[in-house]
Design a protein around this motif. Structure first.
Motif, PDB file in Angstrom:
ATOM      1  N   GLY A  74      26.707  59.948  42.301  1.00  0.00           N
ATOM      2  CA  GLY A  74      27.898  60.539  42.879  1.00  0.00           C
ATOM      3  C   GLY A  74      28.377  59.930  44.182  1.00  0.00           C
ATOM      4  O   GLY A  74      29.219  60.533  44.877  1.00  0.00           O
ATOM      5  N   ASP A  75      27.896  58.742  44.537  1.00  0.00           N
ATOM      6  CA  ASP A  75      28.376  58.087  45.745  1.00  0.00           C
ATOM      7  C   ASP A  75      29.827  57.666  45.551  1.00  0.00           C
ATOM      8  O   ASP A  75      30.155  56.928  44.627  1.00  0.00           O
ATOM      9  N   TYR A  76      30.695  58.107  46.445  1.00  0.00           N
ATOM     10  CA  TYR A  76      32.135  57.896  46.266  1.00  0.00           C
ATOM     11  C   TYR A  76      32.512  56.421  46.227  1.00  0.00           C
ATOM     12  O   TYR A  76      33.243  55.978  45.331  1.00  0.00           O
ATOM     13  N   GLU A  77      32.056  55.638  47.206  1.00  0.00           N
ATOM     14  CA  GLU A  77      32.446  54.236  47.273  1.00  0.00           C
ATOM     15  C   GLU A  77      31.951  53.463  46.054  1.00  0.00           C
ATOM     16  O   GLU A  77      32.667  52.605  45.509  1.00  0.00           O
ATOM     17  N   ALA A  78      30.728  53.736  45.624  1.00  0.00           N
ATOM     18  CA  ALA A  78      30.178  53.052  44.451  1.00  0.00           C
ATOM     19  C   ALA A  78      30.947  53.447  43.198  1.00  0.00           C
ATOM     20  O   ALA A  78      31.235  52.600  42.332  1.00  0.00           O
ATOM     21  N   MET A  79      31.283  54.725  43.072  1.00  0.00           N
ATOM     22  CA  MET A  79      32.052  55.176  41.915  1.00  0.00           C
ATOM     23  C   MET A  79      33.454  54.581  41.927  1.00  0.00           C
ATOM     24  O   MET A  79      33.978  54.193  40.871  1.00  0.00           O
ATOM     25  N   LYS A  80      34.060  54.471  43.101  1.00  0.00           N
ATOM     26  CA  LYS A  80      35.405  53.913  43.188  1.00  0.00           C
ATOM     27  C   LYS A  80      35.413  52.450  42.769  1.00  0.00           C
ATOM     28  O   LYS A  80      36.297  52.004  42.027  1.00  0.00           O
ATOM     29  N   LYS A  81      34.428  51.706  43.226  1.00  0.00           N
ATOM     30  CA  LYS A  81      34.332  50.295  42.844  1.00  0.00           C
ATOM     31  C   LYS A  81      34.166  50.160  41.335  1.00  0.00           C
ATOM     32  O   LYS A  81      34.836  49.335  40.691  1.00  0.00           O
ATOM     33  N   GLU A  82      33.286  50.971  40.755  1.00  0.00           N
ATOM     34  CA  GLU A  82      33.032  50.916  39.320  1.00  0.00           C
ATOM     35  C   GLU A  82      34.272  51.291  38.522  1.00  0.00           C
ATOM     36  O   GLU A  82      34.645  50.626  37.550  1.00  0.00           O
ATOM     37  N   ARG A  83      34.940  52.355  38.929  1.00  0.00           N
ATOM     38  CA  ARG A  83      36.100  52.820  38.183  1.00  0.00           C
ATOM     39  C   ARG A  83      37.309  51.905  38.352  1.00  0.00           C
ATOM     40  O   ARG A  83      38.133  51.792  37.439  1.00  0.00           O
ATOM     41  N   THR A  84      37.409  51.246  39.492  1.00  0.00           N
ATOM     42  CA  THR A  84      38.490  50.287  39.695  1.00  0.00           C
ATOM     43  C   THR A  84      38.371  49.125  38.719  1.00  0.00           C
ATOM     44  O   THR A  84      39.371  48.543  38.287  1.00  0.00           O
ATOM     45  N   GLU A  85      37.151  48.800  38.345  1.00  0.00           N
ATOM     46  CA  GLU A  85      36.916  47.687  37.420  1.00  0.00           C
ATOM     47  C   GLU A  85      36.857  48.140  35.966  1.00  0.00           C
ATOM     48  O   GLU A  85      37.321  47.427  35.071  1.00  0.00           O
ATOM     49  N   GLN A  86      36.283  49.317  35.717  1.00  0.00           N
ATOM     50  CA  GLN A  86      35.960  49.719  34.348  1.00  0.00           C
ATOM     51  C   GLN A  86      36.638  50.988  33.873  1.00  0.00           C
ATOM     52  O   GLN A  86      36.539  51.327  32.695  1.00  0.00           O
ATOM     53  N   GLY A  87      37.306  51.713  34.752  1.00  0.00           N
ATOM     54  CA  GLY A  87      37.809  53.023  34.360  1.00  0.00           C
ATOM     55  C   GLY A  87      36.637  53.937  34.036  1.00  0.00           C
ATOM     56  O   GLY A  87      35.685  54.031  34.804  1.00  0.00           O
ATOM     57  N   PHE A  88      36.698  54.567  32.871  1.00  0.00           N
ATOM     58  CA  PHE A  88      35.588  55.395  32.409  1.00  0.00           C
ATOM     59  C   PHE A  88      34.610  54.600  31.547  1.00  0.00           C
ATOM     60  O   PHE A  88      33.648  55.146  31.027  1.00  0.00           O
ATOM     61  N   GLY A  89      34.891  53.307  31.356  1.00  0.00           N
ATOM     62  CA  GLY A  89      33.998  52.456  30.567  1.00  0.00           C
ATOM     63  C   GLY A  89      34.307  52.426  29.088  1.00  0.00           C
ATOM     64  O   GLY A  89      33.459  52.011  28.297  1.00  0.00           O
TER      65      GLY A  89
END
Length: 290
Positions: A74-89
């Motif tokens: 649930g780390d915000y910055e890590a989730m933002k980076k991941e979602r910026t690249e992958q969305g929900f995957g």
């Protein structure tokens, strides 16, 4: 082509599952707090030897990046980076298939038993697989007391138990209920559909929305899905240009979901992770093929 299932919450399910929920971090099954996976493998190796097959006890070393681990919690910055690249995957692999390899936790070919099995004749491989299935079930029951008939049965049991405990422990939690409600109101304000405000449903709604889109594409393409278990289908063929449009919409939705759910995910994901890993521990964290 890969078979996909409608929902996957744990390790084995992820291999044949979807990204309907925020990704679940794999349990570290080697060098961790429990030696159950290796104990199970030892039983499997002895069982296979008794059945006349060579088998090497082996537990894959699962590695994930620091950023991915933070995102799972649930780390915000890590989730933002991941979602910026992958969305929900969901659609990312259709646009960037070369990146799929980076997300592979381990490969079947990493196992010493991969080569052993492939050296057998076709008939022997069938017998080997049948024996291995029985030996895995024996190993799991002896070490954990759990009775399963196959890897698929084990994944089903784990997923069902996780779902039950998530519902029991998190859907009734007053803090999470309040955070989920606030997240839902925010998403509605941004024009998104929210069918349920229950915490578990809120954690899964975004990925499920885009997985449903992909499923509709798959069920209406020219790849026959007959003969598959209920809820499974073959990955569709989507032109890169079309997939890029889907991914663009998915990324925007995922970022909206994160912005609205920043506080919710920070509270929810560590709790859900604890439940997942506890259940995996009950099953010896052994939902892998080797």
């Amino acid at each position: 082509m890969i078979k996909r299932s409608s929902l996957a919450l744990v390790g084995l399910g992820l291999a044949a599952g979807c990204a309907a929920a925020p990704p679940v971090a794999p349990a570290v099954v080697s060098g961790g707090k429990t030696d159950q996976p290796r104990q199970i493998q030892t039983v499997v190796a002895d069982c296979m030897k008794q059945r006349g097959f060579k088998y090497v006890a082996w537990v894959p070393e699962v590695k994930i990046s620091e950023d991915a681990d933070k995102a799972y919690l649930g780390d915000y910055e890590a989730m933002k980076k991941e979602r910026t690249e992958q969305g929900f995957g969901v659609f990312v692999d259709f646009v960037h298939p070369e990146q799929r390899e980076k997300r592979v936790l381990w490969r079947e070919s990493d196992s010493p038993n991969f080569g052993i099995k492939n050296q057998l004749s076709p008939a022997q491989r069938v017998a080997y697989s049948k024996a291995l299935n029985a030996c895995r079930s024996q190993g799991l029951q002896r070490v954990t007391g759990k009775v399963v008939n196959s890897d698929e049965d084990q994944a089903k049991q784990e997923n069902e138990l996780i779902a039950q405990r998530l519902d029991r422990d998190l859907n009734a939690d007053p803090k999470l209920v309040g955070l989920a409600s606030a997240m839902g109101d925010c998403l509605k304000g941004k024009g998104h559909q929210v069918a349920s405000l229950r915490p578990v449903d809120m954690s899964q709604r975004g990925g499920e929305e885009f997985e449903a889109q992909k499923k509709r594409i798959a069920l209406n393409d020219d790849i026959p899905d007959k003969g598959l278990p209920a809820g499974q289908y073959y990955e569709p063929r989507i032109p890169v240009g079309t997939a890029r449009q889907y991914l663009s919409r998915e990324i925007k939705a995922a970022l909206d979901d994160l912005e609205c759910g920043k506080d919710f995910y920070a509270a929810y994901l560590p709790r859900s992770m604890e439940i997942v890993r506890r259940v995996e521990g009950e099953f010896g964290s052994g939902g892998y093929n080797s």
